[in-house]
Design an enzyme around this catalytic site. Sequence first.
Site, PDB file in Angstrom:
ATOM      1  CB  THR A 164      33.261  40.607  45.718  1.00 54.90           C
ATOM      2  OG1 THR A 164      32.172  39.713  45.548  1.00 54.90           O
ATOM      3  CG2 THR A 164      33.020  41.371  47.353  1.00 54.90           C
ATOM      4  CE1 TYR A 218      35.523  44.425  46.133  1.00 52.79           C
ATOM      5  CE2 TYR A 218      38.189  43.955  45.909  1.00 52.79           C
ATOM      6  CZ  TYR A 218      37.027  43.943  46.473  1.00 52.79           C
ATOM      7  OH  TYR A 218      36.908  43.144  47.717  1.00 52.79           O
ATOM      8  CE  LYS A 264      35.033  46.472  50.141  1.00 49.91           C
ATOM      9  NZ  LYS A 264      34.121  46.289  51.200  1.00 49.91           N
ATOM     10  CD1 TRP A 288      44.624  37.476  48.007  1.00 44.92           C
ATOM     11  CD2 TRP A 288      45.843  35.945  47.965  1.00 44.92           C
ATOM     12  NE1 TRP A 288      45.916  37.881  47.350  1.00 44.92           N
ATOM     13  CE2 TRP A 288      46.332  36.771  47.002  1.00 44.92           C
ATOM     14  CE3 TRP A 288      46.604  34.582  48.125  1.00 44.92           C
ATOM     15  CZ2 TRP A 288      47.551  36.557  46.528  1.00 44.92           C
ATOM     16  CZ3 TRP A 288      47.629  34.310  47.375  1.00 44.92           C
ATOM     17  CH2 TRP A 288      48.345  35.334  46.552  1.00 44.92           C
TER      18      TRP A 288
END
Length: 297
Positions: A61, A124, A128, A149
């Site tokens: 992440t 990222y 994903k 978020w």
Amino acid sequence: MRILLTGGSGQLGFELRRSLALYGKLWAPGRDELDLAHPDRLAGPVLGFAPDLIVNAAAYTAVDRAEAEPELAERVNAEAPSELANLAEHLGATLLHFSTDYVFDGTGTEPYRESDPTRPLSVYGRTKRDGELAVMSECSRHYVLRTSWVYGSVGGNFVKTILRLAAQRDTLNVVHDQVGAPTAAMLIADVTALLVARLREGRVPPYGLYHLAAAGETSWYGFASAIVDAAQRAGQGLLLQPGAIRAIPAADYPTAATRPANSRLDTHKLRAALGIVLPDWRHHLQLVLQQLSVRQG
């Protein structure tokens, strides 16, 4: 029910260890036992435990660092979910996998639906997205939950960063032209637990892709202002006052990875499938700030 939880030490995994413990034998191995950076080493431990349900909360992440470490991000975010999906299919298990708003390019003007095309802007987001596709194509019993978020009382996140900076500075610049719904890890964990409860009861919601985010929307600037305002009212005595936060465009805060300007997710499909109401994002912010206050006290 035998439940394997990956990423149990992260901010989401911490909350999932709480919420899932009621529903069966829960195994949340550390990285020394199950390391998603090495997908070729997953089969032995997973098959040895033989879970009925795999909950994959592990992910790479570090959004900006991923631009310099694309191979590692690919292994953790795409190749490992692919391997977990194949293992789940072999075992006849269900795989529940978490994804992100970063799979979208953020140019849309409405909240994104599950059927909208993905156009990730970063390593990222791309990795994903690739993980999502692998899970959905390789495991027939899958749930992919996209969220946005994410923050919580454990691990690094925007809330904790703002509180730290607010204790050190009397002014702060925060981006105002990126919009989304701050979503607490505890909310994600509670919705996940409800889904697992339905599975155990045999009331299986339709497999597939769902969006899970708190209700409402704000910008990073609005989120930062709400954090500081709530902390001040709780008597935390921060140096920074809410009115001293300056709104700036994303162009004035360059980052290695490009963020989507619109991170809003349409959650109608999930709410209908589970019959739930998702609370406004401010609700869980208050709870997380209380948790952090207790820990610091």
